[in-house]
Design an enzyme around this catalytic site. Structure first.
Site, PDB file in Angstrom:
ATOM      1  N   ASP A   1       8.926   1.022   2.853  1.00 56.95           N
ATOM      2  CA  ASP A   1       8.785   2.062   4.002  1.00 56.95           C
ATOM      3  C   ASP A   1       9.731   2.688   4.899  1.00 56.95           C
ATOM      4  OD1 ASP A   1       6.278   2.304   3.741  1.00 56.95           O
ATOM      5  OD2 ASP A   1       5.564   0.757   5.502  1.00 56.95           O
TER       6      ASP A   1
ATOM      7  N   HIS B   1       0.423   0.171  -0.589  1.00 53.87           N
ATOM      8  CA  HIS B   1       1.546  -0.236   0.554  1.00 53.87           C
ATOM      9  C   HIS B   1       3.141  -0.757   0.225  1.00 53.87           C
ATOM     10  CE1 HIS B   1      -0.524   0.762   4.728  1.00 53.87           C
ATOM     11  NE2 HIS B   1      -1.669  -0.135   3.694  1.00 53.87           N
TER      12      HIS B   1
END
Length: 382
Positions: A160, A130
């Site tokens: 992200d 992540h």
């Protein structure tokens, strides 16, 4: 309708950076067709679609990619599309029969955008991860934080969204522009680990020039200095100072009045900790609103630290219409701004499969073919 009007992008629905990249393109006028699995996923908004900001301005078709006719449906869409965005682990699209080799055979001019954390190749390409992991390995996480403390997590903005979604959107526009001239598509491999590392370019340079210490919280821009820092006010709120250049620092000292005597030697780094302590004491004597009034109109490089719920109400945002508020929800306006072809929010996120039939008709599917695909479960929706 925005500068990307006339482009069609097929987005294989995912989470986080992929949808964000597609949102940026949709905000700028591209016709983004979101291919969502029947029933959606854990991350699909099940509440007010107006709050599903990452899927605003997109149409939605629901396709079962485990069915051959579902895969065929997407391939038919891609024959008339300019680009595709997907955010699966390497190899997943190939196993579905939608890898770049197959898709580019159906449409040689297609720009095939791939969003991953570790990239398409490399020893970690197949590992789970992540944002925090990609930012950690890129070298971007380590320097963020205060002296003597562990690295601070910068939300998921660096991996992200900055090093991921924005990185992919930039790559897509570059490749789409090139395809306009060459008539040939290509694969855009947007890895968050690469994007996060690129965001660190100037900091990597500063470290190698021995201008930046690897000890957190000791540098000019990482809370090491007293003039580039966040301070608490008497009412428990915060203000930010960024008075780096001499003229801005001089303006800051002027606003500090008699207390300026404690801060005369701006770049005496050995005394930064003491000056920070004194600055914190000075700032905490007044409320945030009082500091706003004191600093108003001065070239100090100052701003109050606003909570998310406060930001849109600030007069500067109000004047620039930085946020759009329809009375039910509020959200950031499309950007950047264009003088002739501005982006806009045309509609909120679509329901899953809301445009299935309309899109299939638009792409040349017959009514009989549409009915057959709906009956087989290859596609779902209205």
């Amino acid at each position: 309708m925005g500068p990307l009007q006339g482009l069609t992008i097929v987005e294989i629905a995912g989470i986080g950076p992929g949808p964000f990249a597609a949102m940026l393109l949709a905000d700028m006028g591209a016709d983004v067709i979101r291919v969502e699995r029947p029933g959606g996923s854990l991350f699909t908004s099940v509440h007010n679609p107006k709050l599903d900001f990452l899927n605003r301005n997109k149409r939605c078709i629901s396709v079962n990619l485990k069915e051959p006719d579902g895969v065929d449906t997407v391939l038919c869409l891609l024959q008339k599309a300019d680009g595709l965005i997907e955010g699966n682990r390497p190899g997943v699209m190939e196993r579905l029969g939608l890898g770049p080799d197959v898709c580019l055979t159906h449409n040689p001019a297609l720009v095939y955008g791939r969003m991953t954390g570790w990239g398409q190749e490399g020893p970690m390409a197949q590992e789970a991860g992540h944002d925090i992991n990609y930012v950690a390995l890129s070298g971007a996480l380590y320097p963020i934080g205060r002296r003597g403390e562990k690295p601070a997590i910068p939300l998921n903005l660096v991996g992200d969204f900055g090093g991921g979604g924005l990185w992919l959107a930039y790559g897509m526009v570059c490749a789409l522009l090139e395809a306009k001239g060459s008539g040939q598509g290509q694969v855009v491999d947007a890895a968050m680990i690469d994007g996060a590392a690129t965001l660190m370019a100037s900091t990597f340079a500063a470290q190698q020039a021995e201008f930046w210490s690897e000890e957190r919280g000791t540098n000019l821009l990482d809370s090491g200095s007293h003039f580039y820092e966040v301070y608490e006010t008497s009412d428990g709120k915060y203000i930010s100072l960024g008075s780096i250049e001499p003229q801005f620092y001089a303006a800051l000292l002027e606003k500090l009045g008699d207390d300026a005597v404690h801060f005369e030697h701006q770049f005496d780094a050995e005394n930064w900790p003491a000056m920070k302590e004194k600055m914190a004491e000075v700032i905490k004597r007044r409320t945030r609103d009082e500091w706003d009034a004191i600093m108003a109109g001065a070239d100090v490089c100052y701003a109050p630290v606003l909570a998310m719920s406060e930001a849109r109400h600030h007069p500067h945002h109000q004047a620039r219409e930085s946020f759009i508020d329809d009375g039910e929800v509020w959200q950031p306006a499309p950007g950047p701004r264009f003088s002739r072809t501005p982006g806009e929010i045309r509609h909120p996120a679509a329901e899953i499969g809301e445009h299935t039939k309309a899109i299939l008709r638009e792409f040349g599917f017959s009514e009989e073919d549409i009915a057959a695909r709906l009956a087989s479960g290859a596609v779902v929706g209205k």
